[in-house]
Design an enzyme around this catalytic site. Structure first.
Site, PDB file in Angstrom:
ATOM      1  CB  SER A   1     -19.854  45.531  10.625  1.00  9.57           C
ATOM      2  OG  SER A   1     -19.847  45.737  12.027  1.00  9.57           O
TER       3      SER A   1
ATOM      4  CE1 TYR B   1     -25.367  44.398  11.566  1.00 11.64           C
ATOM      5  CE2 TYR B   1     -23.154  44.318  12.489  1.00 11.64           C
ATOM      6  CZ  TYR B   1     -24.139  45.003  11.814  1.00 11.64           C
ATOM      7  OH  TYR B   1     -23.908  46.290  11.385  1.00 11.64           O
TER       8      TYR B   1
END
Length: 279
Positions: free
Chosen positions: A144, A157
Site C-alpha cells: 500500500s 494497516y
C-alpha cells in the site's frame, strides 16, 4: 501477445475491487485464473463477469491456512501448473493504536500479512517449478501507499503493509540468486475506489475529529484511481518484471515526499491527505 497468455495465475480477494479487475484483466490477456474470496456473492459476480474465460474459484477466508493450502494445491491439479499468485486480500480498522482492540489489530495482521506469507509459502514451489520449465513465474504481493508512510489511526494497516513490503523485498533478493525467472513484485496502491475503506471497522478517530465524520465517504471522495486502472498498472508491471509498482499519482507523490523528507513528511503532506483509510 502478452507474456501472461497461457499462464495460470491465482488471485486472492477476487470478489471485488482490484482482485476482480485483475481477474478480468488476466483473462483478457489469455491467462487462466484461479480465484478466491470469503465473499461468496462477490466472487460469484466476478465469475459471472468472466463469462466463458477459463477459471476456477473457491470461497474461504485466507486466514484459514489449511483452506489456503488446499486451494493452491488444487490449481496445478486442475490446470497442469501454477505460474503465479497475486496476494491481494486485505482489510483495515480505523483506530488510534491506544484505542485499537487486540483482536482487531491481530485480524488485520492475519489477513494482510500472515496470509500473504502463507500464500507465498504454499505457491512458491509450484511457481518455481513452472518458471524453471517455462521461463517466467510471478509472486505479486499487494502492499500500500501506507507501506511507504505512517498514517494516524492506521497503525494496524501500516504495520501489515510495511511488513508485506519488507518480506517481499527480502524474497525478491533471495530469488534473484536462486530462481531469477520468478518475478517478485511489491505493489503500492494509493487511493483506489475499492471496498477496503467502505468495509473498514471504525473504532475511533483522532482527538478533535468531527463526531459525524464519515471516513469511508471521505476516502471515496479522495480516491483517485479505479480498480481497473490499478489492475492494468499491476499487469504491465508483471509483464515488464518490475519489482516495485506504484499505483496512482498520490502514491508517486507520497513516495517522492517521503524520500526527500523522511522525518518531516507528515508536516508537509498530512493536510493534503485528510482523513481516511485503505489502500
Amino acid at each position: 501477445m502478452s507474456e501472461l497468455q497461457g499462464k495460470v495465475i491465482a488471485v486472492t480477494g477476487a470478489g471485488s475491487g482490484i482482485g476482480r479487475a485483475l481477474a478480468l484483466g488476466l483473462a483478457r490477456r489469455g491467462a487462466t485464473v484461479a480465484l478466491a474470496d470469503r465473499d461468496e456473492a462477490g466472487l460469484a459476480e466476478t465469475v459471472r463477469l468472466l463469462g466463458n474465460y477459463p477459471c476456477s474459484y473457491r470461497v474461504f477466508d485466507v486466514t484459514d491456512h489449511a483452506a489456503l493450502k488446499a486451494w493452491i494445491d488444487a490449481v496445478p491439479a486442475e490446470f497442469g501448473g501454477l505460474d503465479g499468485i497475486v496476494n491481494n486480500a486485505g482489510l483495515s480498522v480505523v483506530a488510534p493504536f491506544a484505542d485499537c482492540p487486540r483482536g482487531d489489530f491481530d485480524r488485520v495482521m492475519a489477513v494482510n500479512f500472515d496470509a500473504v506469507v502463507e500464500g507465498c509459502r504454499q505457491a512458491l514451489p509450484h511457481v518455481k517449478a513452472r518458471a524453471a520449465a517455462q521461463g517466467a513465474g510471478w509472486i505479486v504481493n499487494i502492499s500500500s501507499v501506507f507501506g511507504l508512510m505512517g498514517y494516524p489511526t492506521q497503525s494496524a494497516y501500516n504495520a501489515s503493509k510495511y511488513a508485506v513490503r519488507g518480506f517481499t523485498e527480502a524474497l525478491h533478493l533471495e530469488l534473484l540468486e536462486t530462481d531469477p525467472n520468478v518475478r517478485v513484485i511489491r505493489v503500492h496502491p494509493g487511493g483506489i475506489k475499492t471496498n477496503v475503506a467502505r468495509n473498514a471497522k471504525v473504532v475511533a478517530h483522532m482527538p478533535g475529529t468531527p463526531a459525524d465524520l464519515d471516513s469511508a465517504a471521505a476516502f471515496e471522495k479522495a480516491a483517485r484511481t479505479t480498480p481497473e486502472d490499478a489492475a492494468e498498472t499491476i499487469l504491465r508491471g508483471m509483464e515488464a518484471g518490475r519489482h516495485r509498482v506504484l499505483i496512482g499519482p498520490d502514491a508517486r507523490f507520497v513516495d517522492w515526499v517521503v524520500r526527500i523528507f523522511p522525518v518531516s513528511y507528515w508536516k508537509r503532506i498530512g493536510h493534503f491527505l485528510g482523513a481516511g483509510e485503505g489502500r
